[in-house]
Scaffold this active site. Structure first.
Site, PDB file in Angstrom:
ATOM      1  N   LYS A  30       0.071 -29.272  18.309  1.00 10.85           N
ATOM      2  CA  LYS A  30       1.051 -29.110  17.231  1.00 10.85           C
ATOM      3  C   LYS A  30       2.467 -29.267  17.782  1.00 10.85           C
ATOM      4  CE  LYS A  30       3.016 -25.410  16.332  1.00 10.85           C
ATOM      5  NZ  LYS A  30       3.412 -24.008  16.080  1.00 10.85           N
ATOM      6  N   GLU A 314       2.086 -17.325  22.647  1.00  5.21           N
ATOM      7  CA  GLU A 314       1.092 -17.724  21.651  1.00  5.21           C
ATOM      8  C   GLU A 314      -0.339 -17.401  22.092  1.00  5.21           C
ATOM      9  OE1 GLU A 314       2.066 -21.782  23.670  1.00  5.21           O
ATOM     10  OE2 GLU A 314       2.986 -19.813  23.438  1.00  5.21           O
ATOM     11  N   ARG A 345       3.582  -9.587  15.771  1.00  6.61           N
ATOM     12  CA  ARG A 345       2.260  -9.686  16.387  1.00  6.61           C
ATOM     13  C   ARG A 345       1.903  -8.447  17.206  1.00  6.61           C
ATOM     14  NH1 ARG A 345       2.095 -16.083  18.142  1.00  6.61           N
ATOM     15  NH2 ARG A 345       1.350 -16.840  16.115  1.00  6.61           N
TER      16      ARG A 345
END
EC number: 2.5.1.19
Length: 433
Positions: A30, A314, A345
Site C-alpha cells: 500500500k 504498523e 491502537r
C-alpha cells in the site's frame, strides 16, 4: 446446541487444530502503491504500475487523483496506466481513513487551479493534520481548516522554500511535502523540530521512490530533507508485496506450528515491515530468506521480547497478539504515536487483550503484556485493519473468538479472509461461520 448467529459483519476466526504448511502470495505494498500514484500524477509522461495493491486506501488515492484531472485506468489485469494532466479544481476528495490520502494530497492540491475540499470518515477527522497544513500556509498556500474537513485554494503553482514542522506525530507529514516538492518553483526543504520522527523507514521509502523518478533529494543532515525543483520522470515499476500485510500470516507459523512461505520477498527494501523477520526470530521462529522468498517455521512455542517498535508501529497489533500467547511478559515501547492512528491502537489493544484474559498495562509509550489463559470473546476492531489481523492471529489458539467488523481489512487487504482460509486448508482447522 447450535451457536448463536453472528452479526453479518463479524467473523468467527478459524482455530488451527494442527500445524500449518502454506505458501501465501501477498498483494502489493500500500505504501509504495500510493507513493507511486502521487509521483505518476506529477510526472512528465505516462507511467505504469505493475501488480499494484487494489484496496480501499489505494482506490481512494486513485479516485482523488482522478478528481484532480489525472487519467488512471487498467492497461491489463496487472497494470495500471497513469496519464498526467494539468491539475484542476474544483474537486472533492474523500480520504476515507487513509492517512496517505489526507496527508500526501494537500501539497499536490496546492498545485491545482481552483478549490479542493477534503473530508473523510469520522475516525479520520480525529487524526492529526496540523503540521502539513501549517507548512503549506508557511509556503503561501491558502488553507481553510486545521483538520478534516479542510480546503485548499490552489493557484497552479507553489513558490516553495524552507518549512519547519513537528513530525513527531507522523512521518507522513514529511513525505507529503517531499513528494510534491520537485514541482514547486524553488523545491522544498523540510526541517523537523520536535521529538524523534516515528517510522523513519517510510521517509526513506519516499526518498528512494523520488530518486527512482529522477528527483534530487539531499537527506544527508539529520531531521532535514531537501528536494530540488525538477521534472519527475515517468515510472515503470513492479510493486513489491506488502510486507506488513504478510506479518499475520508469518506469525501464524509461530502460533500454530509448521511453516509459512511468502514468495518474492525482496532482499533489499525500504519497507518497514521487513523487520518482522528479526522480531519473529527473537520470539523463537526459524526464519530463512533465500531466492525463493521468505519462510518462517515455528513449533507452537512463543518467546517474550522487549522491543522498540518506533519505526515499525504498523506491526504492533500482530506483535501484541503474539505477546499475549508468549511464555513470559513482553514490553513493547517507542509507539506513543499509535494513539493517533486509525484508532488509539494502544488503548484498543489493551482493552481487547484484557477482554480475552491477558494482563495488559498501557505505558506512556507502549504496552506491557503479561500472558494469561485466554478465553473466547468478541475482539473489537475499531475500524482498524491491523486490529482485525491481530484478532485472526489470536483466533488460531482461542477457539470461538469472533472478530468484529472483519470487513475493515479492505483498507489494505480485501482478500485477507480468503488468504487466511487458504493458509489453514491443511491445518485441520475448526471452520469459520
Amino acid at each position: 446446541m447450535s451457536n448463536p448467529p453472528l452479526d453479518p459483519h463479524d467473523w468467527q476466526a478459524p482455530h488451527a487444530a494442527g500445524p500449518i504448511d502454506a505458501d501465501i502470495t501477498v498483494p502489493g505494498s500500500k505504501s509504495l502503491t500510493n507513493r507511486y500514484l502521487v509521483l505518476a500524477a506529477l510526472a512528465a509522461d505516462t507511467s505504469r504500475l505493475r501488480l499494484p495493491l487494489e484496496s480501499r486506501d489505494t482506490l481512494l488515492m486513485a479516485d482523488a487523483l482522478r478528481a484532480l484531472g489525472t487519467r488512471i485506468a487498467h492497461e491489463d489485469a496487472e497494470t495500471l496506466r497513469i496519464d498526467p494532466a494539468p491539475l484542476q479544481g474544483p474537486a472533492q476528495i474523500d480520504c476515507g481513513l487513509a492517512g496517505t490520502v489526507m496527508r500526501f494530497l494537500p501539497p499536490v492540491a496546492a498545485l491545482a487551479r481552483g478549490r479542493v475540499h477534503f473530508d473523510g470518515d469520522e475516525g479520520a477527522r480525529r487524526r492529526p493534520m496540523g503540521p502539513v497544513l501549517d507548512a503549506l500556509r508557511a509556503l503561501g498556500v491558502p488553507v481553510e481548516g486545521d483538520g478534516l474537513p479542510f480546503s485548499i485554494e490552489g493557484s497552479g503553482r507553489v513558490a516553495g522554500g524552507t518549512v519547519h514542522l513537528d513530525a513527531s506525530g507522523s512521518s507522513q507529514f514529511v513525505s507529503a511535502l517531499l513528494l510534491a516538492g520537485a514541482r514547486y518553483d524553488d523545491g522544498v526543504t523540510v526541517v523537523h523540530d520536535g521529538k524523534p520522527v516515528p517510522s523513519l523507514p517510510h521517509i526513506e521509502m519516499t526518498v528512494e521512490v523520488l530518486r527512482d523518478a529522477g528527483v534530487i533529494v539531499d537527506d544527508s543532515d539529520a531531521n532535514q530533507w531537501r528536494v530540488e525543483p525538477s521534472e519527475i520522470f515517468a515510472l515503470d515499476v513492479d510493486v513489491e508485496p506488502d510486507l506488513s500485510n504478510a506479518a499475520p500470516f508469518l506469525a501464524a507459523a509461530l502460533v500454530a506450528g509448521g511453516e509459512v512461505r511468502v514468495p518474492a520477498w525482496p532482499h533489499t527494501t525500504t519497507q518497514a515491515g521487513d523487520q518482522i523477520r528479526d522480531i519473529l526470530d527473537m520470539m523463537g521462529a526459524e526464519v530463512r530468506l533465500d531466492r525463493d522468498g521468505l519462510s518462517v517455521r515455528g513449533d507452537g512455542q512463543i518467546g517474550s521480547l522487549d522491543v522498540d517498535l518506533h519505526d515499525v508501529g504498523e506491526l504492533t497489533p500482530v506483535i501484541a497478539a503474539l505477546a499475549a500467547m508468549a511464555d513470559a511478559p513482553s514490553h513493547l515501547h517507542g509507539i506513543a504515536h499509535l494513539r493517533g492512528h486509525e484508532t488509539d491502537r494502544l488503548a484498543a489493544l489493551a482493552t481487547e487483550l484484557s477482554r480475552l484474559g491477558s494482563e495488559v498495562t498501557e505505558t506512556d509509550d507502549g504496552l506491557i503484556v503479561r500472558p494469561r489463559a485466554l478465553s473466547p470473546d468478541v475482539f473489537h476492531t475499531y475500524a482498524d485493519h491491523r486490529m482485525a489481523m491481530a484478532g485472526a492471529v489470536l483466533g488460531l489458539r482461542v477457539p470461538g473468538l469472533v472478530v468484529q467488523d472483519i470487513g475493515t481489512v479492505a483498507k489494505t487487504l480485501p482478500t485477507f479472509t480468503t488468504l487466511w482460509d487458504s493458509m489453514l486448508r491443511g491445518a485441520d482447522r475448526v471452520g469459520t461461520r
